[in-house]
Design a protein around this motif. Structure first.
Motif, PDB file in Angstrom:
ATOM      1  N   LYS A 153    -112.037  56.211 -53.404  1.00 12.96           N
ATOM      2  CA  LYS A 153    -110.919  56.181 -52.485  1.00 12.96           C
ATOM      3  C   LYS A 153    -109.601  56.247 -53.241  1.00 12.96           C
ATOM      4  CE  LYS A 153    -113.096  53.756 -48.620  1.00 12.96           C
ATOM      5  NZ  LYS A 153    -112.941  52.705 -47.601  1.00 12.96           N
ATOM      6  N   LYS A 154    -108.560  56.611 -52.515  1.00 11.97           N
ATOM      7  CA  LYS A 154    -107.219  56.662 -53.079  1.00 11.97           C
ATOM      8  C   LYS A 154    -106.283  55.869 -52.172  1.00 11.97           C
ATOM      9  CE  LYS A 154    -106.544  61.137 -50.827  1.00 11.97           C
ATOM     10  NZ  LYS A 154    -106.339  62.586 -51.060  1.00 11.97           N
ATOM     11  N   THR A 155    -105.171  55.432 -52.756  1.00 11.16           N
ATOM     12  CA  THR A 155    -104.195  54.651 -52.001  1.00 11.16           C
ATOM     13  C   THR A 155    -103.017  55.541 -51.637  1.00 11.16           C
ATOM     14  OG1 THR A 155    -104.826  52.655 -53.220  1.00 11.16           O
ATOM     15  CG2 THR A 155    -102.751  52.594 -52.023  1.00 11.16           C
ATOM     16  N   ILE A 156    -102.593  55.463 -50.382  1.00  9.84           N
ATOM     17  CA  ILE A 156    -101.469  56.274 -49.919  1.00  9.84           C
ATOM     18  C   ILE A 156    -100.409  55.394 -49.271  1.00  9.84           C
ATOM     19  CG2 ILE A 156    -102.946  58.280 -49.517  1.00  9.84           C
ATOM     20  CD1 ILE A 156    -102.730  57.654 -46.492  1.00  9.84           C
ATOM     21  N   LYS A 157     -99.218  55.952 -49.199  1.00  5.39           N
ATOM     22  CA  LYS A 157     -98.123  55.309 -48.470  1.00  5.39           C
ATOM     23  C   LYS A 157     -97.812  56.194 -47.278  1.00  5.39           C
ATOM     24  CE  LYS A 157     -93.296  53.834 -48.871  1.00  5.39           C
ATOM     25  NZ  LYS A 157     -92.102  53.795 -49.757  1.00  5.39           N
ATOM     26  N   LEU A 158     -97.880  55.612 -46.099  1.00  3.66           N
ATOM     27  CA  LEU A 158     -97.713  56.369 -44.863  1.00  3.66           C
ATOM     28  C   LEU A 158     -96.513  55.815 -44.094  1.00  3.66           C
ATOM     29  CD1 LEU A 158     -98.848  58.441 -42.801  1.00  3.66           C
ATOM     30  CD2 LEU A 158    -100.313  56.614 -41.942  1.00  3.66           C
ATOM     31  N   THR A 159     -95.518  56.670 -43.847  1.00  2.00           N
ATOM     32  CA  THR A 159     -94.314  56.261 -43.120  1.00  2.00           C
ATOM     33  C   THR A 159     -94.263  57.000 -41.791  1.00  2.00           C
ATOM     34  OG1 THR A 159     -93.156  55.956 -45.231  1.00  2.00           O
ATOM     35  CG2 THR A 159     -91.809  56.007 -43.236  1.00  2.00           C
ATOM     36  N   VAL A 160     -94.161  56.245 -40.706  1.00  2.00           N
ATOM     37  CA  VAL A 160     -94.161  56.830 -39.356  1.00  2.00           C
ATOM     38  C   VAL A 160     -92.868  56.436 -38.640  1.00  2.00           C
ATOM     39  CG1 VAL A 160     -95.353  56.980 -37.146  1.00  2.00           C
ATOM     40  CG2 VAL A 160     -96.677  56.650 -39.255  1.00  2.00           C
ATOM     41  N   TYR A 161     -92.071  57.438 -38.258  1.00  2.00           N
ATOM     42  CA  TYR A 161     -90.856  57.208 -37.483  1.00  2.00           C
ATOM     43  C   TYR A 161     -91.146  57.555 -36.016  1.00  2.00           C
ATOM     44  CZ  TYR A 161     -88.333  57.057 -41.937  1.00  2.00           C
ATOM     45  OH  TYR A 161     -87.890  56.729 -43.191  1.00  2.00           O
ATOM     46  N   PHE A 162     -90.767  56.660 -35.110  1.00  5.75           N
ATOM     47  CA  PHE A 162     -91.053  56.911 -33.697  1.00  5.75           C
ATOM     48  C   PHE A 162     -90.006  56.235 -32.803  1.00  5.75           C
ATOM     49  CE2 PHE A 162     -92.907  52.857 -34.656  1.00  5.75           C
ATOM     50  CZ  PHE A 162     -92.806  52.113 -33.493  1.00  5.75           C
ATOM     51  N   LYS A 163     -89.913  56.730 -31.594  1.00  2.86           N
ATOM     52  CA  LYS A 163     -89.050  56.149 -30.572  1.00  2.86           C
ATOM     53  C   LYS A 163     -89.949  55.523 -29.511  1.00  2.86           C
ATOM     54  CE  LYS A 163     -85.396  59.598 -31.151  1.00  2.86           C
ATOM     55  NZ  LYS A 163     -84.598  60.663 -30.481  1.00  2.86           N
ATOM     56  N   GLY A 164     -89.944  54.219 -29.438  1.00  2.00           N
ATOM     57  CA  GLY A 164     -90.810  53.549 -28.490  1.00  2.00           C
ATOM     58  C   GLY A 164     -90.932  52.078 -28.811  1.00  2.00           C
ATOM     59  N   PRO A 165     -91.736  51.359 -28.053  1.00  2.00           N
ATOM     60  CA  PRO A 165     -91.898  49.911 -28.259  1.00  2.00           C
ATOM     61  C   PRO A 165     -92.645  49.608 -29.550  1.00  2.00           C
ATOM     62  CG  PRO A 165     -93.474  50.711 -26.634  1.00  2.00           C
ATOM     63  CD  PRO A 165     -92.547  51.859 -26.922  1.00  2.00           C
ATOM     64  N   LYS A 166     -92.453  48.357 -30.017  1.00  2.00           N
ATOM     65  CA  LYS A 166     -93.082  47.962 -31.274  1.00  2.00           C
ATOM     66  C   LYS A 166     -94.605  47.866 -31.161  1.00  2.00           C
ATOM     67  CE  LYS A 166     -89.064  45.288 -32.823  1.00  2.00           C
ATOM     68  NZ  LYS A 166     -88.556  43.951 -33.242  1.00  2.00           N
ATOM     69  N   ASP A 167     -95.089  47.626 -29.943  1.00  2.00           N
ATOM     70  CA  ASP A 167     -96.546  47.502 -29.787  1.00  2.00           C
ATOM     71  C   ASP A 167     -97.260  48.856 -29.905  1.00  2.00           C
ATOM     72  OD1 ASP A 167     -95.802  48.713 -27.434  1.00  2.00           O
ATOM     73  OD2 ASP A 167     -96.563  47.144 -26.110  1.00  2.00           O
ATOM     74  N   PHE A 168     -96.481  49.895 -30.206  1.00  2.00           N
ATOM     75  CA  PHE A 168     -97.063  51.218 -30.467  1.00  2.00           C
ATOM     76  C   PHE A 168     -98.015  51.164 -31.665  1.00  2.00           C
ATOM     77  CE2 PHE A 168     -96.703  55.557 -32.338  1.00  2.00           C
ATOM     78  CZ  PHE A 168     -97.287  56.254 -31.289  1.00  2.00           C
ATOM     79  N   LYS A 169     -97.844  50.135 -32.497  1.00  3.35           N
ATOM     80  CA  LYS A 169     -98.698  49.998 -33.677  1.00  3.35           C
ATOM     81  C   LYS A 169    -100.165  49.797 -33.294  1.00  3.35           C
ATOM     82  CE  LYS A 169     -98.140  44.983 -34.231  1.00  3.35           C
ATOM     83  NZ  LYS A 169     -97.674  43.898 -35.118  1.00  3.35           N
ATOM     84  N   ASN A 170    -100.410  49.272 -32.098  1.00  2.00           N
ATOM     85  CA  ASN A 170    -101.793  49.079 -31.662  1.00  2.00           C
ATOM     86  C   ASN A 170    -102.498  50.424 -31.478  1.00  2.00           C
ATOM     87  OD1 ASN A 170    -101.405  46.283 -31.599  1.00  2.00           O
ATOM     88  ND2 ASN A 170    -100.687  46.337 -29.478  1.00  2.00           N
ATOM     89  N   LYS A 171    -101.761  51.390 -30.901  1.00  2.00           N
ATOM     90  CA  LYS A 171    -102.320  52.734 -30.750  1.00  2.00           C
ATOM     91  C   LYS A 171    -102.560  53.373 -32.116  1.00  2.00           C
ATOM     92  CE  LYS A 171    -100.219  53.878 -26.281  1.00  2.00           C
ATOM     93  NZ  LYS A 171     -99.361  54.866 -25.560  1.00  2.00           N
ATOM     94  N   LEU A 172    -101.597  53.160 -33.026  1.00  6.24           N
ATOM     95  CA  LEU A 172    -101.741  53.723 -34.363  1.00  6.24           C
ATOM     96  C   LEU A 172    -102.951  53.125 -35.086  1.00  6.24           C
ATOM     97  CD1 LEU A 172     -98.048  53.845 -35.640  1.00  6.24           C
ATOM     98  CD2 LEU A 172     -99.471  55.762 -34.924  1.00  6.24           C
ATOM     99  N   SER A 173    -103.162  51.844 -34.903  1.00  4.74           N
ATOM    100  CA  SER A 173    -104.294  51.176 -35.563  1.00  4.74           C
ATOM    101  C   SER A 173    -105.619  51.786 -35.127  1.00  4.74           C
ATOM    102  CB  SER A 173    -104.283  49.674 -35.245  1.00  4.74           C
ATOM    103  OG  SER A 173    -103.115  49.063 -35.751  1.00  4.74           O
ATOM    104  N   GLN A 174    -105.732  52.114 -33.854  1.00  5.71           N
ATOM    105  CA  GLN A 174    -106.954  52.741 -33.355  1.00  5.71           C
ATOM    106  C   GLN A 174    -107.151  54.126 -33.953  1.00  5.71           C
ATOM    107  OE1 GLN A 174    -106.681  52.701 -29.081  1.00  5.71           O
ATOM    108  NE2 GLN A 174    -106.776  50.468 -28.920  1.00  5.71           N
TER     109      GLN A 174
END
Length: 236
Positions: A153-174
């Protein structure tokens, strides 16, 4: 040691081709530079050189037995030529090892497989069929099966810019879970664009399979939800 008549020579040469084909086909399917033809040639050449060593040594022994006066003069070494195969194959193996632009070493497994195939060729040339084919089976298992069990495996840094509520992270986690990503760390911050609008930003540090294409990760995220405005993926 079996006598080297024409039948025995053909069996040894054919066995070397079979062994080179087995190992080479696995490398070919993985898209490696040292593929099918390279492994066949290395195994066959090692076998031929070993046979030459065996034949020349047998001739020296036969000549010494026929002429007692030469016994104190003639000498032979059954491993002298084959020893050069072990060291000489290193030049070919070194050619398969590369350092990528990310300072990552690639090609070590291909180099090791070439060295192993040369050893199998020596075994066949000597007539040690059980050792050669058993070794071939073990090497094939190591190359094909263990790779799947202990996937690097390799380690990455992932940056996501979005317009919306903070709970959007739940969708991203899935989504990340479905892509086989292991999230090690997550940070959140708010930024502002030139118009003064608030833009939320998630920064992830994650472990992913070496086979995962980072461009595919970026494209899937952009297409995942219209609220995502920008994605950046970097190797660490």
């Amino acid at each position: 040691m079996a006598s080297l008549d024409l039948m025995e020579l053909n069996i040894r040469l054919l066995s070397a081709v079979v062994i080179g084909t087995v190992i080479g086909s696995e490398r070919q399917m993985k898209g490696q530079a040292a593929g099918l033809r390279t492994n066949i040639l290395v195994c066959l050449a090692a076998c031929i050189i070993t046979i030459i060593q065996v034949l020349s040594s047998q001739e020296v022994v036969a000549l010494a037995l026929q002429n007692e006066a030469l016994q104190s003069v003639l000498s032979t070494d059954f491993t002298r030529i084959t020893a050069q195969i072990v060291s000489g194959i290193g030049f070919i193996g070194a050619g398969t090892i590369l350092v990528t632009k990310n300072n990552k070493v690639a090609g070590l497994t291909s180099a090791a497989s070439l060295w192993s195939v040369a050893g199998l060729g020596i075994a066949v040339g000597m007539g040690y069929y059980y050792l050669a084919f058993t070794g071939c089976s073990i090497i094939y298992i190591v190359l094909s099966v263990l790779k799947k069990i202990f996937e690097s495996k390799k380690t990455i840094k992932l940056t996501v810019y979005f317009k919306g509520p903070k709970d959007f992270k739940n969708k991203l986690s899935q989504l990340f879970e479905g892509m086989g990503m292991d999230i090690l760390k997550m940070d959140f911050r708010e930024e502002y664009n030139a118009k003064g609008d608030t833009i939320n930003c998630f920064t992830y540090r994650a472990q992913v399979s070496d086979k995962l294409n980072l461009n595919d990760v970026s494209n899937k995220l952009v297409d995942f939800d219209e609220s995502i405005s920008y994605v950046k993926v970097d190797n660490l």
